[in-house]
Design an enzyme around this catalytic site. Structure first.
Site, PDB file in Angstrom:
ATOM      1  N   PRO A  11      -3.750   0.079   6.497  1.00 53.09           N
ATOM      2  CA  PRO A  11      -3.208   0.899   5.988  1.00 53.09           C
ATOM      3  C   PRO A  11      -2.084   0.410   4.599  1.00 53.09           C
ATOM      4  CG  PRO A  11      -1.601  -0.053   7.489  1.00 53.09           C
ATOM      5  CD  PRO A  11      -3.287  -0.986   7.769  1.00 53.09           C
ATOM      6  N   ASN A  12      -2.544   1.579   3.974  1.00 52.19           N
ATOM      7  CA  ASN A  12      -1.586   1.594   2.264  1.00 52.19           C
ATOM      8  C   ASN A  12      -2.096   0.798   1.139  1.00 52.19           C
ATOM      9  OD1 ASN A  12       0.309   3.819   3.266  1.00 52.19           O
ATOM     10  ND2 ASN A  12       1.176   2.407   4.735  1.00 52.19           N
ATOM     11  N   ARG A  19       0.825   1.897  -6.933  1.00 53.97           N
ATOM     12  CA  ARG A  19       2.443   2.132  -6.762  1.00 53.97           C
ATOM     13  C   ARG A  19       2.851   0.328  -6.055  1.00 53.97           C
ATOM     14  NH1 ARG A  19       0.466   6.812  -6.413  1.00 53.97           N
ATOM     15  NH2 ARG A  19       1.474   8.543  -5.097  1.00 53.97           N
ATOM     16  N   TYR A  24       2.765  -5.800  -5.900  1.00 55.19           N
ATOM     17  CA  TYR A  24       1.595  -5.861  -5.491  1.00 55.19           C
ATOM     18  C   TYR A  24       0.758  -5.942  -6.108  1.00 55.19           C
ATOM     19  CZ  TYR A  24       3.233  -4.345  -0.495  1.00 55.19           C
ATOM     20  OH  TYR A  24       4.144  -4.416   0.365  1.00 55.19           O
ATOM     21  N   ASN A  75      -6.651  -7.954   5.137  1.00 57.57           N
ATOM     22  CA  ASN A  75      -5.450  -8.024   4.844  1.00 57.57           C
ATOM     23  C   ASN A  75      -4.583  -6.715   6.346  1.00 57.57           C
ATOM     24  OD1 ASN A  75      -3.098  -7.212   4.105  1.00 57.57           O
ATOM     25  ND2 ASN A  75      -3.001  -7.605   1.828  1.00 57.57           N
ATOM     26  N   ALA A  78       0.804  -3.059   6.737  1.00 60.89           N
ATOM     27  CA  ALA A  78       1.682  -3.437   8.015  1.00 60.89           C
ATOM     28  C   ALA A  78       1.159  -3.844   9.536  1.00 60.89           C
ATOM     29  CB  ALA A  78       2.090  -1.775   7.552  1.00 60.89           C
ATOM     30  N   HIS A  81       2.617  -6.481  11.935  1.00 60.57           N
ATOM     31  CA  HIS A  81       4.363  -6.605  12.358  1.00 60.57           C
ATOM     32  C   HIS A  81       3.997  -6.283  13.394  1.00 60.57           C
ATOM     33  CE1 HIS A  81       3.957  -8.637   7.730  1.00 60.57           C
ATOM     34  NE2 HIS A  81       4.283  -7.412   8.170  1.00 60.57           N
ATOM     35  N   ASP A  88      -6.012  -8.669  19.450  1.00 63.73           N
ATOM     36  CA  ASP A  88      -6.778  -8.349  20.867  1.00 63.73           C
ATOM     37  C   ASP A  88      -7.937  -8.336  19.732  1.00 63.73           C
ATOM     38  OD1 ASP A  88      -4.877  -6.638  23.111  1.00 63.73           O
ATOM     39  OD2 ASP A  88      -4.925  -9.149  22.741  1.00 63.73           O
ATOM     40  N   GLU A  99      -6.061 -14.660   7.266  1.00 69.26           N
ATOM     41  CA  GLU A  99      -5.135 -13.672   6.949  1.00 69.26           C
ATOM     42  C   GLU A  99      -4.726 -13.637   5.408  1.00 69.26           C
ATOM     43  OE1 GLU A  99      -1.927 -13.207  10.116  1.00 69.26           O
ATOM     44  OE2 GLU A  99      -0.529 -12.800   8.951  1.00 69.26           O
ATOM     45  N   HIS A 101      -2.341 -12.107   2.516  1.00 71.59           N
ATOM     46  CA  HIS A 101      -0.715 -11.196   2.458  1.00 71.59           C
ATOM     47  C   HIS A 101      -0.804 -11.157   0.827  1.00 71.59           C
ATOM     48  CE1 HIS A 101      -0.321 -10.204   5.869  1.00 71.59           C
ATOM     49  NE2 HIS A 101      -0.423 -10.775   6.123  1.00 71.59           N
ATOM     50  N   ILE A 102      -0.505 -10.025   0.106  1.00 70.32           N
ATOM     51  CA  ILE A 102      -0.655  -9.779  -0.817  1.00 70.32           C
ATOM     52  C   ILE A 102       0.345 -10.757  -2.051  1.00 70.32           C
ATOM     53  CG2 ILE A 102      -0.719  -8.476  -3.774  1.00 70.32           C
ATOM     54  CD1 ILE A 102      -2.348  -6.927  -2.099  1.00 70.32           C
ATOM     55  N   SER A 103       1.918  -9.809  -1.245  1.00 67.04           N
ATOM     56  CA  SER A 103       3.028 -10.171  -1.035  1.00 67.04           C
ATOM     57  C   SER A 103       3.847 -11.669  -0.265  1.00 67.04           C
ATOM     58  CB  SER A 103       4.045  -9.116  -1.190  1.00 67.04           C
ATOM     59  OG  SER A 103       4.426  -8.856   0.103  1.00 67.04           O
ATOM     60  N   ARG A 108      10.553 -11.614   2.086  1.00 67.12           N
ATOM     61  CA  ARG A 108      10.480 -10.021   1.734  1.00 67.12           C
ATOM     62  C   ARG A 108      11.604  -9.388   3.435  1.00 67.12           C
ATOM     63  NH1 ARG A 108       5.426  -6.983   1.030  1.00 67.12           N
ATOM     64  NH2 ARG A 108       7.090  -5.124   0.323  1.00 67.12           N
ATOM     65  N   ARG A 112       8.983  -8.400   8.081  1.00 69.05           N
ATOM     66  CA  ARG A 112       7.834  -8.674   8.174  1.00 69.05           C
ATOM     67  C   ARG A 112       7.172 -10.111   8.014  1.00 69.05           C
ATOM     68  NH1 ARG A 112       5.866  -4.362   4.723  1.00 69.05           N
ATOM     69  NH2 ARG A 112       7.652  -3.372   3.473  1.00 69.05           N
TER      70      ARG A 112
HETATM   71  O1  LIG Z   1       1.390  -7.841   0.815  1.00 69.10           O
HETATM   72  C1  LIG Z   1       0.883  -7.925   1.813  1.00 69.10           C
HETATM   73  O2  LIG Z   1      -0.290  -7.710   1.529  1.00 69.10           O
HETATM   74  C2  LIG Z   1       1.086  -6.843   2.787  1.00 69.10           C
HETATM   75  O3  LIG Z   1       0.547  -7.234   4.204  1.00 69.10           O
HETATM   76  C3  LIG Z   1       0.802  -5.291   2.374  1.00 69.10           C
HETATM   77  C4  LIG Z   1       2.062  -4.950   3.199  1.00 69.10           C
HETATM   78  C5  LIG Z   1       1.346  -3.351   2.745  1.00 69.10           C
HETATM   79  C6  LIG Z   1       0.604  -2.388   2.494  1.00 69.10           C
HETATM   80  C7  LIG Z   1       0.766  -2.361   1.206  1.00 69.10           C
HETATM   81  O4  LIG Z   1       1.547  -1.125   0.659  1.00 69.10           O
HETATM   82  C8  LIG Z   1       1.463  -0.922  -0.617  1.00 69.10           C
HETATM   83  C9  LIG Z   1       2.299   0.469  -0.212  1.00 69.10           C
HETATM   84  C10 LIG Z   1       2.566   1.142  -1.906  1.00 69.10           C
HETATM   85  C11 LIG Z   1       1.641   0.795  -3.173  1.00 69.10           C
HETATM   86  C12 LIG Z   1       0.551  -0.114  -2.730  1.00 69.10           C
HETATM   87  C13 LIG Z   1       0.781  -1.253  -1.625  1.00 69.10           C
HETATM   88  C14 LIG Z   1       3.015  -4.611   3.853  1.00 69.10           C
HETATM   89  O5  LIG Z   1       3.392  -3.943   5.016  1.00 69.10           O
HETATM   90  C15 LIG Z   1       3.168  -6.082   4.792  1.00 69.10           C
HETATM   91  O6  LIG Z   1       4.141  -6.684   4.938  1.00 69.10           O
HETATM   92  C16 LIG Z   1       2.696  -6.987   3.432  1.00 69.10           C
END
Ligand SMILES: O=C(O)[C@]1(O)C[C@H](CCCOc2ccccc2)[C@@H](O)[C@H](O)C1
Length: 151
Positions: A11-12, A19, A24, A75, A78, A81, A88, A99, A101-103, A108, A112
């Site tokens: 998601p996201n 954003r 990211y 990836n 969210a 977590h 499963d 796995e 994760h970009i960050s 953080r 997370r």
């Molecule tokens: O660091 C990562 O790749 C994460 O998986 C990114 C997730 C968030 C998905 C990306 O969300 C965005 C929100 C706004 C702009 C760009 C990405 C975050 O919930 C994880 O803790 C770490």
């Protein structure tokens, strides 16, 4: 070496590059997919990918990968977590996965710092930015043996 890789983004991640670039980066998800496509093609590895904001859609795609994909690079966003269900599913299909994760999630918020997937992953990459995807593909190309196709 792996013959087939599935890249899953949760998601996201469709918002990547648009954003929160300070966290990211400015590379978009289509850019990531394009680079991964080229990287896999250069290694004669079949590449597929999905991004979804919906847990069940990701689970269904993981199920579909059984018997077809040698390695999953995920990836989970969210869902990392929160999702026992994705854990499963990916354990259940018995496909090795990395796995990503970009960050650096460990720098953080505390929530997370736990992943429902990491203890089952072949490797976890975090904090390398989108290079983490490239690194995961390179690792898989060197280390994951293709599964014998079910007769
Ligand atoms: O660091 C990562 O790749 C994460 O998986 C990114 C997730 C968030 C998905 C990306 O969300 C965005 C929100 C706004 C702009 C760009 C990405 C975050 O919930 C994880 O803790 C770490």
């Amino acid at each position: 070496m792996a013959k087939s890789i599935l890249l899953i983004n949760g998601p996201n991640l469709n918002l990547l590059g648009a954003r929160e670039p300070s966290i990211y980066g400015s590379t978009t998800l289509p850019d990531v997919i394009h680079a991964a496509t080229q990287q896999c093609a250069s290694k004669s590895i079949a590449f597929s990918h999905i991004q979804s904001n919906h847990e069940g859609v990701l689970i269904d795609r993981i199920h579909e990968a059984r018997g077809d994909v040698d390695c999953i690079i995920i990836n989970p966003g969210a869902f990392t977590h929160t999702s026992v269900a994705i854990r499963d599913a990916i354990v259940g299909v018995d496909i090795p996965f990395v796995e990503v994760h970009i960050s650096n999630v460990h720098k953080r918020e505390a929530f997370r710092h736990h992943s429902y997937l990491s203890d089952k992953a072949e490797a976890v990459v975090c904090g390398l930015g989108v290079f983490g995807y490239e690194a995961a593909i390179e690792w898989a190309s060197r280390n994951v043996k293709p599964k014998e196709k079910a007769q």
